[in-house]
Design a protein around this motif. Structure first.
Motif, PDB file in Angstrom:
ATOM      1  N   LEU A  58       0.845  -1.198   0.000  1.00 32.17           N
ATOM      2  CA  LEU A  58       0.000   0.000   0.000  1.00 32.17           C
ATOM      3  C   LEU A  58       0.887   1.258   0.000  1.00 32.17           C
ATOM      4  CD1 LEU A  58      -3.080   0.497   0.005  1.00 32.17           C
ATOM      5  CD2 LEU A  58      -2.901   0.907   2.455  1.00 32.17           C
ATOM      6  N   ASN A  59       1.990   1.200   0.749  1.00 37.11           N
ATOM      7  CA  ASN A  59       2.959   2.325   0.751  1.00 37.11           C
ATOM      8  C   ASN A  59       3.448   2.607  -0.654  1.00 37.11           C
ATOM      9  OD1 ASN A  59       3.117   2.635   3.489  1.00 37.11           O
ATOM     10  ND2 ASN A  59       5.037   1.507   3.733  1.00 37.11           N
ATOM     11  N   LEU A  60       3.839   1.525  -1.356  1.00 37.02           N
ATOM     12  CA  LEU A  60       4.410   1.711  -2.697  1.00 37.02           C
ATOM     13  C   LEU A  60       3.349   2.267  -3.651  1.00 37.02           C
ATOM     14  CD1 LEU A  60       6.841   1.507  -4.541  1.00 37.02           C
ATOM     15  CD2 LEU A  60       6.349  -0.900  -4.928  1.00 37.02           C
ATOM     16  N   THR A  61       2.105   1.793  -3.468  1.00 34.94           N
ATOM     17  CA  THR A  61       0.995   2.253  -4.304  1.00 34.94           C
ATOM     18  C   THR A  61       0.809   3.763  -4.153  1.00 34.94           C
ATOM     19  OG1 THR A  61      -0.076   0.105  -4.090  1.00 34.94           O
ATOM     20  CG2 THR A  61      -1.496   1.954  -4.682  1.00 34.94           C
ATOM     21  N   HIS A  62       0.835   4.248  -2.917  1.00 36.85           N
ATOM     22  CA  HIS A  62       0.645   5.682  -2.691  1.00 36.85           C
ATOM     23  C   HIS A  62       1.900   6.475  -3.044  1.00 36.85           C
ATOM     24  CE1 HIS A  62      -3.410   5.315  -1.505  1.00 36.85           C
ATOM     25  NE2 HIS A  62      -3.159   4.570  -0.447  1.00 36.85           N
ATOM     26  N   LYS A  63       3.039   5.861  -2.827  1.00 41.78           N
ATOM     27  CA  LYS A  63       4.292   6.541  -3.196  1.00 41.78           C
ATOM     28  C   LYS A  63       4.320   6.781  -4.714  1.00 41.78           C
ATOM     29  CE  LYS A  63       9.317   6.031  -2.783  1.00 41.78           C
ATOM     30  NZ  LYS A  63       9.570   7.392  -2.296  1.00 41.78           N
ATOM     31  N   GLY A  68       4.125  10.130  -9.307  1.00 43.38           N
ATOM     32  CA  GLY A  68       3.523  10.345 -10.636  1.00 43.38           C
ATOM     33  C   GLY A  68       2.692  11.616 -10.713  1.00 43.38           C
ATOM     34  N   SER A  69       2.728  12.429  -9.653  1.00 47.10           N
ATOM     35  CA  SER A  69       1.991  13.716  -9.599  1.00 47.10           C
ATOM     36  C   SER A  69       0.518  13.544  -9.958  1.00 47.10           C
ATOM     37  CB  SER A  69       2.606  14.751 -10.556  1.00 47.10           C
ATOM     38  OG  SER A  69       3.975  14.786 -10.468  1.00 47.10           O
ATOM     39  N   PHE A  70      -0.127  12.493  -9.440  1.00 49.84           N
ATOM     40  CA  PHE A  70      -1.560  12.303  -9.711  1.00 49.84           C
ATOM     41  C   PHE A  70      -2.330  13.528  -9.234  1.00 49.84           C
ATOM     42  CE2 PHE A  70      -2.142   7.370  -9.681  1.00 49.84           C
ATOM     43  CZ  PHE A  70      -1.109   7.253 -10.597  1.00 49.84           C
ATOM     44  N   LEU A  71      -3.295  13.969 -10.045  1.00 46.36           N
ATOM     45  CA  LEU A  71      -4.157  15.087  -9.660  1.00 46.36           C
ATOM     46  C   LEU A  71      -5.571  14.567  -9.498  1.00 46.36           C
ATOM     47  CD1 LEU A  71      -2.860  17.737 -12.217  1.00 46.36           C
ATOM     48  CD2 LEU A  71      -2.229  17.530  -9.809  1.00 46.36           C
ATOM     49  N   GLU A  72      -6.367  15.273  -8.689  1.00 46.91           N
ATOM     50  CA  GLU A  72      -7.746  14.889  -8.395  1.00 46.91           C
ATOM     51  C   GLU A  72      -8.527  14.405  -9.620  1.00 46.91           C
ATOM     52  OE1 GLU A  72      -9.769  14.851  -5.681  1.00 46.91           O
ATOM     53  OE2 GLU A  72      -8.043  15.112  -4.381  1.00 46.91           O
ATOM     54  N   SER A  73      -8.441  15.204 -10.728  1.00 44.68           N
ATOM     55  CA  SER A  73      -9.359  14.951 -11.839  1.00 44.68           C
ATOM     56  C   SER A  73      -8.714  14.205 -13.008  1.00 44.68           C
ATOM     57  CB  SER A  73      -9.895  16.290 -12.334  1.00 44.68           C
ATOM     58  OG  SER A  73      -8.792  17.087 -12.683  1.00 44.68           O
TER      59      SER A  73
END
Ligand SMILES: C[S@@+](CC[C@H](N)C(=O)[O-])C[C@H]1O[C@@H](n2cnc3c(N)ncnc32)[C@H](O)[C@@H]1O
Length: 309
Positions: A58-63, A68-73
């Protein structure tokens, strides 16, 4: 069962085409689920506070989402999605995100779909999740290969290959497809096990350094430079690379070594005994290959370059 496992191991040695990769996952992914208690299929990332492989995954998934600079939309294409555990974690964290999960294995996608339908994903991963969410509108599942993406050109903000690009053959074709599918300045985010460049690798040095891991690591073994070259050739500029191998392989190996007795019971209830022994040797080799710097784990973020008119 033993015969089937032997046959698949043999093919993983010599062929490794898409069907072999599918068979390997369909036969062995339960092993990862037994070992971790969750439905992620990645190595995980251990920080100082991590206590078990599921938390590390789960850590790696969120890392990776942060890296990857995921944005809300964002519209995200997750290629090599496994059981969609990473995609579901991202959807939960970013409430407007949309994800298309692509996998060569229809079996994994079907399992993911059933678990979401039955609201059992929380159970499946040992995490308590909030399911009053509109996953049906925000998550699409597509059975397809990475090298021919059934996706409209210039439609995605980000493409993620989370510990899957080592299986894509040829990798270059996936990167070219990613270039087609990404919007202007879209990002391609890759998390991938690599062989370290300094070792000047060839078949024999790989065999010497990886031992049994050479065969159980059923995928291509790229160096960071070879991946960078492919990205540059196919119209991407590298924005950032992070090497995290020391926080991936060694703590995972230590966990398995410490818990071998307990895991032995669980594994041999589903797989033959010799398989547990092969697994154990691979884990020890993985630890020493990481300690000697022969293997690493790279996070790579690159942006689609806009061609001059
Ligand atoms: C190590 S697993 C990672 C899964 C997932 N990203 C996760 O972290 O849980 C690699 C995944 O890539 C998929 N895969 C392998 N080759 C593929 C291909 N050519 N096209 C699409 N998916 C592929 C496998 O079925 C598997 O789900």
């Amino acid at each position: 069962m033993s015969l089937k496992i032997g046959k698949i191991a043999f093919f993983s040695l010599f062929r490794r085409n898409e069907n072999d990769v599918k068979s390997i996952y369909d036969t062995f992914s339960d092993l990862m689920i037994i070992g971790t208690g969750g439905s992620f299929l990645n190595f995980g990332y251990w920080d100082g506070k991590t206590v078990d492989p599921l938390q590390a995954q789960l850590n790696l998934t969120h890392k990776l989402a942060k890296f990857g600079s995921f944005l809300e939309s964002d519209n995200i294409l997750d290629v090599g999605s496994g059981y969609c555990a990473p995609a579901l974690s991202w959807l939960m964290k970013y409430p407007l995100l949309k994800v298309i999960s692509i996998n060569i294995s229809g079996r994994q996608l079907l399992t993911a779909k059933n678990n979401i339908r039955k609201d059992e994903w929380g159970l499946y991963t040992n995490f308590k999740m909030n399911f009053n969410d509109d996953f049906d509108n925000r998550l699409s599942l597509l059975e397809s290969t990475s090298t021919l993406l059934p996706i409209m050109s210039e439609s995605m903000d980000k493409i993620v290959a989370f510990e899957s690009a080592q299986h894509f053959k040829p990798l270059k074709k996936f990167v070219m497809e990613s270039n087609r599918v990404l919007k202007e300045s879209g990002l391609l985010v890759i998390a991938i096990p690599i062989i370290s460049k300094e070792n000047n690798f060839n078949y024999f040095s790989e065999l010497l350094n990886l031992g049994i891991l050479k065969f159980t690591w059923a995928s291509e073994h790229y160096t960071l430079d070879s991946i960078k070259n492919i990205l540059s050739c196919c119209g991407f500029s590298i924005q950032e690379v992070e090497l995290i191998g020391a926080k991936v392989y060694i703590p995972l190996a230590d966990y398995f070594i410490k818990n071998r007795e307990r895991l032995f019971e669980l594994i041999t209830s589903r797989y033959p005994k010799f398989f547990e022994q092969i697994l154990n040797s691979s884990i020890l080799k993985m630890k020493s290959a990481s300690q000697s710097g022969f293997i690493d784990y790279a996070l790579i973020r690159s942006a689609k370059v806009i061609a001059d008119e």
